[in-house]
Design a protein around this motif. Structure first.
Motif, PDB file in Angstrom:
ATOM      1  N   ASP A 129      44.019  32.990  47.381  1.00  0.00           N
ATOM      2  CA  ASP A 129      43.066  32.672  46.313  1.00  0.00           C
ATOM      3  C   ASP A 129      42.918  33.889  45.413  1.00  0.00           C
ATOM      4  OD1 ASP A 129      41.159  31.565  44.721  1.00  0.00           O
ATOM      5  OD2 ASP A 129      39.568  31.539  46.233  1.00  0.00           O
ATOM      6  N   ILE A 130      43.775  33.974  44.410  1.00  0.00           N
ATOM      7  CA  ILE A 130      43.836  35.129  43.516  1.00  0.00           C
ATOM      8  C   ILE A 130      42.767  35.077  42.424  1.00  0.00           C
ATOM      9  CG2 ILE A 130      45.343  36.430  41.953  1.00  0.00           C
ATOM     10  CD1 ILE A 130      46.306  36.431  44.800  1.00  0.00           C
ATOM     11  N   ALA A 131      42.322  33.881  42.054  1.00  0.00           N
ATOM     12  CA  ALA A 131      41.441  33.720  40.896  1.00  0.00           C
ATOM     13  C   ALA A 131      40.184  34.588  40.948  1.00  0.00           C
ATOM     14  CB  ALA A 131      41.079  32.249  40.710  1.00  0.00           C
ATOM     15  N   PRO A 132      39.457  34.659  42.075  1.00  0.00           N
ATOM     16  CA  PRO A 132      38.261  35.509  42.099  1.00  0.00           C
ATOM     17  C   PRO A 132      38.565  36.980  41.860  1.00  0.00           C
ATOM     18  CG  PRO A 132      38.206  33.937  43.903  1.00  0.00           C
ATOM     19  CD  PRO A 132      39.580  33.853  43.317  1.00  0.00           C
ATOM     20  N   LEU A 133      39.705  37.448  42.365  1.00  0.00           N
ATOM     21  CA  LEU A 133      40.103  38.840  42.147  1.00  0.00           C
ATOM     22  C   LEU A 133      40.296  39.101  40.654  1.00  0.00           C
ATOM     23  CD1 LEU A 133      41.153  41.638  43.108  1.00  0.00           C
ATOM     24  CD2 LEU A 133      43.424  40.571  43.276  1.00  0.00           C
ATOM     25  N   LEU A 134      41.005  38.224  39.985  1.00  0.00           N
ATOM     26  CA  LEU A 134      41.239  38.396  38.548  1.00  0.00           C
ATOM     27  C   LEU A 134      39.937  38.313  37.777  1.00  0.00           C
ATOM     28  CD1 LEU A 134      44.446  36.180  38.118  1.00  0.00           C
ATOM     29  CD2 LEU A 134      44.308  38.622  38.654  1.00  0.00           C
ATOM     30  N   ARG A 136      36.985  39.152  38.727  1.00  0.00           N
ATOM     31  CA  ARG A 136      36.158  40.351  38.918  1.00  0.00           C
ATOM     32  C   ARG A 136      36.664  41.535  38.115  1.00  0.00           C
ATOM     33  NH1 ARG A 136      36.168  38.517  44.403  1.00  0.00           N
ATOM     34  NH2 ARG A 136      37.833  39.979  44.914  1.00  0.00           N
ATOM     35  N   HIS A 137      37.879  41.446  37.575  1.00  0.00           N
ATOM     36  CA  HIS A 137      38.470  42.561  36.842  1.00  0.00           C
ATOM     37  C   HIS A 137      39.011  42.096  35.485  1.00  0.00           C
ATOM     38  CE1 HIS A 137      38.294  45.234  40.357  1.00  0.00           C
ATOM     39  NE2 HIS A 137      38.597  44.166  41.062  1.00  0.00           N
ATOM     40  N   PRO A 138      38.139  41.579  34.622  1.00  0.00           N
ATOM     41  CA  PRO A 138      38.627  41.067  33.335  1.00  0.00           C
ATOM     42  C   PRO A 138      39.192  42.147  32.423  1.00  0.00           C
ATOM     43  CG  PRO A 138      36.230  41.165  33.355  1.00  0.00           C
ATOM     44  CD  PRO A 138      36.682  41.452  34.760  1.00  0.00           C
ATOM     45  N   ASP A 139      38.857  43.392  32.715  1.00  0.00           N
ATOM     46  CA  ASP A 139      39.332  44.496  31.880  1.00  0.00           C
ATOM     47  C   ASP A 139      40.642  45.088  32.392  1.00  0.00           C
ATOM     48  OD1 ASP A 139      38.025  45.374  34.210  1.00  0.00           O
ATOM     49  OD2 ASP A 139      37.600  47.331  33.334  1.00  0.00           O
ATOM     50  N   LYS A 140      41.184  44.548  33.493  1.00  0.00           N
ATOM     51  CA  LYS A 140      42.402  45.093  34.083  1.00  0.00           C
ATOM     52  C   LYS A 140      43.568  44.130  33.919  1.00  0.00           C
ATOM     53  CE  LYS A 140      40.286  48.116  37.546  1.00  0.00           C
ATOM     54  NZ  LYS A 140      38.920  48.026  37.006  1.00  0.00           N
ATOM     55  N   GLN A 141      44.767  44.714  33.851  1.00  0.00           N
ATOM     56  CA  GLN A 141      45.992  43.941  33.798  1.00  0.00           C
ATOM     57  C   GLN A 141      46.707  44.038  35.147  1.00  0.00           C
ATOM     58  OE1 GLN A 141      47.310  41.864  31.332  1.00  0.00           O
ATOM     59  NE2 GLN A 141      45.200  42.119  30.588  1.00  0.00           N
ATOM     60  N   PHE A 142      47.033  42.876  35.721  1.00  0.00           N
ATOM     61  CA  PHE A 142      47.672  42.817  37.021  1.00  0.00           C
ATOM     62  C   PHE A 142      49.163  42.511  36.870  1.00  0.00           C
ATOM     63  CE2 PHE A 142      43.292  42.360  38.045  1.00  0.00           C
ATOM     64  CZ  PHE A 142      43.128  42.760  39.366  1.00  0.00           C
ATOM     65  N   MET A 143      49.921  42.906  37.870  1.00  0.00           N
ATOM     66  CA  MET A 143      51.347  42.593  37.930  1.00  0.00           C
ATOM     67  C   MET A 143      51.701  42.166  39.344  1.00  0.00           C
ATOM     68  SD  MET A 143      54.677  44.932  36.941  1.00  0.00           S
ATOM     69  CE  MET A 143      54.626  46.097  38.303  1.00  0.00           C
ATOM     70  N   PHE A 180      50.120  43.439  42.939  1.00  0.00           N
ATOM     71  CA  PHE A 180      49.915  42.693  44.175  1.00  0.00           C
ATOM     72  C   PHE A 180      51.139  41.824  44.423  1.00  0.00           C
ATOM     73  CE2 PHE A 180      48.364  39.777  40.948  1.00  0.00           C
ATOM     74  CZ  PHE A 180      48.846  38.554  41.364  1.00  0.00           C
ATOM     75  N   GLY A 181      51.208  41.274  45.624  1.00  0.00           N
ATOM     76  CA  GLY A 181      52.313  40.395  45.952  1.00  0.00           C
ATOM     77  C   GLY A 181      52.388  40.150  47.445  1.00  0.00           C
ATOM     78  N   CYS A 182      53.111  39.119  47.818  1.00  0.00           N
ATOM     79  CA  CYS A 182      53.269  38.786  49.227  1.00  0.00           C
ATOM     80  C   CYS A 182      54.301  39.703  49.877  1.00  0.00           C
ATOM     81  CB  CYS A 182      53.716  37.342  49.385  1.00  0.00           C
ATOM     82  SG  CYS A 182      52.489  36.116  48.845  1.00  0.00           S
ATOM     83  N   ALA A 183      54.006  40.133  51.087  1.00  0.00           N
ATOM     84  CA  ALA A 183      54.967  40.846  51.926  1.00  0.00           C
ATOM     85  C   ALA A 183      55.063  40.079  53.238  1.00  0.00           C
ATOM     86  CB  ALA A 183      54.528  42.285  52.165  1.00  0.00           C
ATOM     87  N   HIS A 213      41.287  36.371  49.718  1.00  0.00           N
ATOM     88  CA  HIS A 213      41.422  35.587  50.947  1.00  0.00           C
ATOM     89  C   HIS A 213      42.633  34.665  50.871  1.00  0.00           C
ATOM     90  CE1 HIS A 213      37.129  36.694  51.077  1.00  0.00           C
ATOM     91  NE2 HIS A 213      37.228  36.549  52.389  1.00  0.00           N
ATOM     92  N   ALA A 214      43.215  34.404  52.024  1.00  0.00           N
ATOM     93  CA  ALA A 214      44.217  33.340  52.111  1.00  0.00           C
ATOM     94  C   ALA A 214      43.540  32.011  51.807  1.00  0.00           C
ATOM     95  CB  ALA A 214      44.836  33.319  53.501  1.00  0.00           C
ATOM     96  N   LEU A 215      44.279  31.057  51.245  1.00  0.00           N
ATOM     97  CA  LEU A 215      43.717  29.743  50.986  1.00  0.00           C
ATOM     98  C   LEU A 215      43.192  29.146  52.298  1.00  0.00           C
ATOM     99  CD1 LEU A 215      46.383  28.291  48.533  1.00  0.00           C
ATOM    100  CD2 LEU A 215      44.126  29.224  47.963  1.00  0.00           C
ATOM    101  N   PRO A 216      41.996  28.547  52.277  1.00  0.00           N
ATOM    102  CA  PRO A 216      41.356  28.101  53.531  1.00  0.00           C
ATOM    103  C   PRO A 216      42.240  27.213  54.407  1.00  0.00           C
ATOM    104  CG  PRO A 216      39.815  27.956  51.698  1.00  0.00           C
ATOM    105  CD  PRO A 216      41.147  28.307  51.096  1.00  0.00           C
ATOM    106  N   ASP A 217      42.992  26.300  53.787  1.00  0.00           N
ATOM    107  CA  ASP A 217      43.797  25.385  54.598  1.00  0.00           C
ATOM    108  C   ASP A 217      45.077  26.012  55.130  1.00  0.00           C
ATOM    109  OD1 ASP A 217      44.657  25.523  51.953  1.00  0.00           O
ATOM    110  OD2 ASP A 217      45.654  23.581  52.052  1.00  0.00           O
ATOM    111  N   LEU A 218      45.374  27.233  54.675  1.00  0.00           N
ATOM    112  CA  LEU A 218      46.570  27.939  55.129  1.00  0.00           C
ATOM    113  C   LEU A 218      46.247  29.180  55.951  1.00  0.00           C
ATOM    114  CD1 LEU A 218      48.727  27.826  51.853  1.00  0.00           C
ATOM    115  CD2 LEU A 218      48.814  26.262  53.805  1.00  0.00           C
ATOM    116  N   ASN A 219      45.003  29.582  55.959  1.00  0.00           N
ATOM    117  CA  ASN A 219      44.600  30.850  56.567  1.00  0.00           C
ATOM    118  C   ASN A 219      44.917  30.916  58.057  1.00  0.00           C
ATOM    119  OD1 ASN A 219      42.927  33.436  56.589  1.00  0.00           O
ATOM    120  ND2 ASN A 219      41.836  32.185  58.102  1.00  0.00           N
TER     121      ASN A 219
END
Length: 294
Positions: A129-134, A136-143, A180-183, A213-219
Motif C-alpha cells: 500500500d504505497i499511496a499513504p506513503l506518497l 505523507r510526502h507531497p513535496d518529495k519525488q519518489f523513484m 523504493f522497490g521490492c526485493a 504496509h503490505a496489502l492486507p489480503d497479501l500480508n
C-alpha cells in the motif's frame, strides 16, 4: 567493502534481439560512469530494452522458475506493461565483441513518480500500500527500483558500483528524494526465511512518516522469531545480497512480506530516503555522482 550489495544478484545470459528501428529510440546518449571497459547508461532504444528483457528472462524464468505469460515464454523475454514507461539502466562491457545484445551485462529498471502517476501507478502497488506513503510526502519525488540483473561472470564489485553509480546519478538528475522497490527472498515459504525476516522486522522496520504496509489480503507476518533469539551475524548471512546491501546503504523495510507465486519469491519492500543514505556512500560515489563519471 559494504558496496558488495548486488554481488551475486539475480542474472543471466543475453539473447539476440531484433534489429533496431531508429524511430524507436527512447533516450539519447546518457552515460553515467565508466570503470575500465564497463560503462553504465540508460538504454537508448527498444532494441536495447529487448536485450535487457532477454537477460531478465534467463534470470527470473530459467534460473528462478518464474511463471510468465505464454507469449513472453515464446519470445523468451521477461516483459510487462511497465517496460514501456520505465527507463532501463544498463551496464555494458565495451570489450565484448559483437552487437549490443552481447555486451549488456547488468540492468535495473527505474520508474519516476511523475511517470508512474501519468501511467497508472507503480509496480509495487500490486503488493504494498504505497499511496499513504506518497500522500505523507507531497513535496518529495519518489523513484521505484526493480528488475535488477547481473550476468554471473560479472557479479563483481565493479559491476555493482556502476549500477549504483547509475542509480545515484539518475536520482540526482531527476531530483529524486527517495527510492523504493521490492526485493526478493527465494521461494514462497516465508517461514524458511524466519531468521532473516525476523531480523528485518526487529531491526530495520520503517517508522513514522515512512511506514508502508503490505496489502492486507497479501500480508505475511515477518515477526517469526523473538528478538532475543536472533543471532544478527547469522541473520545477515542468510539474507539475499541485494537486501543486505540496501540495509548497508541505510534502507528500511516495509511492514509485512508478500508471497509472489508467479515469480516464486517472498518479497519485502525497501524504502530508501536519499537523506538516509550513509554518508560514506555519498562520499564514495560523490555528492554530484562524479566518482566514476567521464
Amino acid at each position: 567493502m559494504a558496496i558488495e550489495l548486488l554481488n551475486r544478484t539475480l542474472t543471466s545470459e543475453t539473447k539476440q534481439a531484433p534489429a533496431a528501428d531508429p524511430a524507436n529510440s527512447r533516450v539519447g546518449s546518457d552515460v553515467f560512469g565508466r570503470i575500465g571497459t564497463l560503462e553504465t547508461r540508460l538504454a537508448r532504444n527498444l532494441r536495447e530494452i529487448d536485450a535487457a528483457q532477454a537477460v531478465r528472462y534467463r534470470v527470473f524464468v530459467e534460473e528462478m522458475g518464474a511463471t510468465i505469460e505464454p507469449e513472453a515464454m515464446r519470445l523468451r523475454r521477461d516483459i510487462d506493461s511497465y517496460d514501456a514507461i520505465c527507463d532501463h539502466l544498463l551496464v555494458v562491457d565495451n570489450a565484448i565483441d559483437g552487437e549490443i545484445e552481447d555486451q549488456i551485462v547488468g540492468t535495473y529498471r527505474l520508474l519516476r513518480q511523475s511517470v508512474a502517476e501519468a501511467n497508472g501507478g507503480f509496480y509495487s502497488t500490486s503488493e504494498f500500500d504505497i499511496a499513504p506513503l506518497l500522500a505523507r510526502h507531497p513535496d518529495k519525488q519518489f523513484m521505484e527500483l526493480g528488475r535488477s540483473c547481473v550476468l554471473p561472470e560479472y557479479r563483481t564489485k565493479r559491476t555493482v558500483e556502476l549500477l549504483w553509480q547509475g542509480n545515484w546519478a539518475y536520482a540526482l538528475k531527476h531530483g529524486v528524494n527517495a527510492m523504493f522497490g521490492c526485493a526478493s527472498f527465494p521461494g514462497v515459504r516465508p517461514e524458511e526465511h524466519a531468521l532473516a525476516l525476523s531480523f528485518l522486522h526487529h531491526n530495520a522496520l520503517v517508522k513514522d512518516e515512512w511506514m508502508v504496509h503490505a496489502l492486507p489480503d497479501l500480508n505475511r507476518n515477518m515477526d517469526l522469531m523473538p528478538a532475543e533469539a536472533i543471532n544478527p551475524r547469522q541473520a545477515l548471512s542468510a539474507m539475499p545480497p541485494l537486501v543486505k546491501g540496501y540495509l548497508r546503504l541505510g534502507a528500511m523495510i516495509g511492514m509485512g512480506a508478500v508471497v509472489d507465486q508467479a515469480f516464486n519469491t517472498t518479497d519485502v519492500l525497501i524504502v530508501l530516503p536519499i537523506a538516509s543514505i550513509s554518508g560514506r556512500y555519498i562520499n564514495y560515489f560523490g555528492a554530484d555522482a562524479g566518482r566514476f563519471a567521464n
